[in-house]
Design an enzyme around this catalytic site. Structure first.
Site, PDB file in Angstrom:
ATOM      1  N   ASP A   7       0.851  -1.177   0.000  1.00 10.00           N
ATOM      2  CA  ASP A   7       0.000   0.000   0.000  1.00 10.00           C
ATOM      3  C   ASP A   7       0.895   1.238   0.000  1.00 10.00           C
ATOM      4  O   ASP A   7       1.838   1.318   0.788  1.00 10.00           O
ATOM      5  CB  ASP A   7      -0.884  -0.023   1.259  1.00 10.00           C
ATOM      6  CG  ASP A   7      -1.902   1.077   1.294  1.00 10.00           C
ATOM      7  OD1 ASP A   7      -2.940   0.928   0.636  1.00 10.00           O
ATOM      8  OD2 ASP A   7      -1.671   2.083   1.985  1.00 10.00           O
ATOM      9  N   ILE A   8       0.606   2.191  -0.884  1.00 17.72           N
ATOM     10  CA  ILE A   8       1.379   3.426  -0.944  1.00 17.72           C
ATOM     11  C   ILE A   8       1.033   4.263   0.285  1.00 17.72           C
ATOM     12  O   ILE A   8      -0.138   4.551   0.536  1.00 17.72           O
ATOM     13  CB  ILE A   8       1.079   4.222  -2.233  1.00 17.72           C
ATOM     14  CG1 ILE A   8       1.404   3.377  -3.463  1.00 17.72           C
ATOM     15  CG2 ILE A   8       1.865   5.534  -2.246  1.00 17.72           C
ATOM     16  CD1 ILE A   8       0.930   3.985  -4.777  1.00 17.72           C
ATOM     17  N   GLU A  51      -4.817   2.135  -3.980  1.00 11.08           N
ATOM     18  CA  GLU A  51      -3.361   2.247  -4.049  1.00 11.08           C
ATOM     19  C   GLU A  51      -2.675   0.994  -3.525  1.00 11.08           C
ATOM     20  O   GLU A  51      -1.526   1.020  -3.108  1.00 11.08           O
ATOM     21  CB  GLU A  51      -2.882   3.489  -3.286  1.00 11.08           C
ATOM     22  CG  GLU A  51      -3.023   3.435  -1.792  1.00 11.08           C
ATOM     23  CD  GLU A  51      -4.391   3.864  -1.260  1.00 11.08           C
ATOM     24  OE1 GLU A  51      -4.495   3.981  -0.038  1.00 11.08           O
ATOM     25  OE2 GLU A  51      -5.345   4.068  -2.022  1.00 11.08           O
TER      26      GLU A  51
END
Length: 144
Positions: A7-8, A51
Protein backbone atom coordinates in the site's frame (compact mmCIF):
# COMPACT_ATOMS: atom_id res chain seq x y z
CA UNK A 1 4.47 -19.84 -2.31
CA UNK A 2 4.02 -16.37 -0.85
CA UNK A 3 1.95 -13.31 -1.47
CA UNK A 4 2.53 -9.70 -0.50
CA UNK A 5 0.09 -6.86 -0.26
CA UNK A 6 1.57 -3.38 -0.62
CA UNK A 7 0.00 0.00 0.00
CA UNK A 8 1.38 3.43 -0.94
CA UNK A 9 1.85 5.43 2.25
CA UNK A 10 -0.22 8.62 2.45
CA UNK A 11 -1.45 8.25 -1.13
CA UNK A 12 -4.59 10.31 -0.44
CA UNK A 13 -2.34 13.28 0.36
CA UNK A 14 -0.75 12.98 -3.12
CA UNK A 15 -4.16 13.04 -4.80
CA UNK A 16 -5.43 15.87 -2.59
CA UNK A 17 -2.39 18.16 -2.91
CA UNK A 18 -1.00 17.28 -6.36
CA UNK A 19 -4.14 16.15 -8.20
CA UNK A 20 -5.46 12.89 -9.56
CA UNK A 21 -3.30 13.00 -12.69
CA UNK A 22 -0.23 12.99 -10.43
CA UNK A 23 -1.76 10.13 -8.45
CA UNK A 24 -2.37 8.14 -11.63
CA UNK A 25 1.24 8.71 -12.71
CA UNK A 26 2.48 7.45 -9.35
CA UNK A 27 0.30 4.33 -9.57
CA UNK A 28 1.53 3.62 -13.08
CA UNK A 29 5.20 4.04 -12.14
CA UNK A 30 4.82 1.85 -9.04
CA UNK A 31 3.22 -0.82 -11.22
CA UNK A 32 6.18 -0.63 -13.62
CA UNK A 33 8.71 -0.93 -10.79
CA UNK A 34 6.94 -3.93 -9.27
CA UNK A 35 6.26 -5.72 -12.57
CA UNK A 36 9.80 -5.27 -13.86
CA UNK A 37 11.16 -6.82 -10.68
CA UNK A 38 9.19 -10.06 -10.95
CA UNK A 39 10.50 -13.33 -12.36
CA UNK A 40 8.67 -13.69 -15.68
CA UNK A 41 7.58 -17.31 -15.32
CA UNK A 42 7.06 -17.57 -11.57
CA UNK A 43 5.80 -14.26 -10.18
CA UNK A 44 2.98 -11.82 -10.77
CA UNK A 45 2.36 -8.24 -9.68
CA UNK A 46 -0.76 -6.18 -10.19
CA UNK A 47 -2.92 -3.46 -8.77
CA UNK A 48 -5.32 -4.93 -6.25
CA UNK A 49 -7.43 -1.85 -5.69
CA UNK A 50 -7.02 1.83 -4.89
CA UNK A 51 -3.36 2.25 -4.05
CA UNK A 52 -2.82 -1.41 -3.13
CA UNK A 53 -0.76 -3.90 -5.10
CA UNK A 54 -0.75 -7.69 -4.83
CA UNK A 55 2.44 -9.65 -5.48
CA UNK A 56 2.44 -13.43 -5.96
CA UNK A 57 5.69 -15.38 -5.59
CA UNK A 58 5.65 -19.02 -6.69
CA UNK A 59 8.23 -21.46 -5.35
CA UNK A 60 9.37 -18.88 -2.82
CA UNK A 61 9.58 -19.24 0.96
CA UNK A 62 8.81 -16.47 3.45
CA UNK A 63 12.45 -15.45 3.94
CA UNK A 64 13.00 -15.16 0.19
CA UNK A 65 9.75 -13.24 -0.33
CA UNK A 66 10.56 -10.91 2.56
CA UNK A 67 14.00 -10.14 1.05
CA UNK A 68 12.50 -9.49 -2.40
CA UNK A 69 9.79 -7.22 -1.02
CA UNK A 70 12.31 -5.33 1.13
CA UNK A 71 14.41 -4.67 -1.99
CA UNK A 72 11.29 -3.41 -3.79
CA UNK A 73 10.33 -1.22 -0.83
CA UNK A 74 13.81 0.32 -0.69
CA UNK A 75 13.82 0.85 -4.47
CA UNK A 76 10.50 2.69 -4.33
CA UNK A 77 11.75 4.82 -1.42
CA UNK A 78 14.76 5.89 -3.53
CA UNK A 79 12.75 6.62 -6.68
CA UNK A 80 12.19 10.22 -7.72
CA UNK A 81 8.69 10.28 -9.21
CA UNK A 82 8.22 12.88 -11.93
CA UNK A 83 6.12 15.77 -10.68
CA UNK A 84 3.35 17.05 -12.97
CA UNK A 85 0.88 19.92 -12.74
CA UNK A 86 -2.90 19.46 -12.55
CA UNK A 87 -3.03 19.17 -16.38
CA UNK A 88 -0.31 16.52 -16.47
CA UNK A 89 2.54 18.71 -17.74
CA UNK A 90 5.95 17.90 -16.23
CA UNK A 91 7.25 20.40 -13.69
CA UNK A 92 10.94 20.87 -14.50
CA UNK A 93 13.27 19.87 -11.72
CA UNK A 94 10.48 18.77 -9.38
CA UNK A 95 9.88 15.28 -8.11
CA UNK A 96 7.97 13.40 -5.45
CA UNK A 97 9.37 10.87 -3.02
CA UNK A 98 7.11 8.35 -1.38
CA UNK A 99 7.16 5.08 0.48
CA UNK A 100 5.17 1.86 0.60
CA UNK A 101 4.26 -0.54 3.36
CA UNK A 102 3.98 -4.29 2.76
CA UNK A 103 2.58 -7.39 4.40
CA UNK A 104 3.83 -10.86 3.39
CA UNK A 105 2.04 -14.18 3.95
CA UNK A 106 3.38 -17.54 2.90
CA UNK A 107 2.90 -21.25 3.11
CA UNK A 108 5.34 -23.83 4.36
CA UNK A 109 6.33 -26.97 2.45
CA UNK A 110 3.66 -29.60 2.95
CA UNK A 111 1.25 -27.06 4.42
CA UNK A 112 -2.13 -26.78 2.77
CA UNK A 113 -2.49 -23.49 0.91
CA UNK A 114 -5.27 -21.40 2.48
CA UNK A 115 -8.13 -20.28 0.30
CA UNK A 116 -7.39 -17.07 -1.62
CA UNK A 117 -9.42 -14.73 0.59
CA UNK A 118 -7.88 -16.09 3.79
CA UNK A 119 -4.40 -15.82 2.31
CA UNK A 120 -4.98 -12.22 1.22
CA UNK A 121 -6.45 -11.49 4.65
CA UNK A 122 -3.23 -12.73 6.27
CA UNK A 123 -1.12 -10.48 4.04
CA UNK A 124 -3.50 -7.61 4.81
CA UNK A 125 -3.11 -8.17 8.57
CA UNK A 126 0.67 -8.03 8.17
CA UNK A 127 0.32 -4.88 6.05
CA UNK A 128 -1.71 -3.20 8.80
CA UNK A 129 1.01 -4.09 11.30
CA UNK A 130 3.52 -2.37 9.00
CA UNK A 131 1.35 0.73 8.94
CA UNK A 132 0.80 0.66 12.73
CA UNK A 133 4.55 0.40 13.30
CA UNK A 134 5.29 3.58 11.37
CA UNK A 135 4.91 2.70 7.67
CA UNK A 136 7.66 2.21 5.06
CA UNK A 137 8.34 -1.32 6.22
CA UNK A 138 7.65 -4.96 5.44
CA UNK A 139 6.03 -7.29 7.97
CA UNK A 140 5.63 -11.07 7.82
CA UNK A 141 2.27 -12.53 8.83
CA UNK A 142 2.42 -14.28 12.17
CA UNK A 143 -0.56 -15.90 13.81
CA UNK A 144 -1.47 -14.00 16.98
Amino acid sequence: ACIALGDIDYFKKINDTCGHIQGDRVLSRIGQILSSSMRAVFDLAGRYGGEEFLLIFDETDEDQAFAIVERLRASIEKTAFERVDKEGKPLDGKSLHLTMSFGVAGTSPGQRVPDALDWISRADQALYRSKAQGRNRTTLYRKE
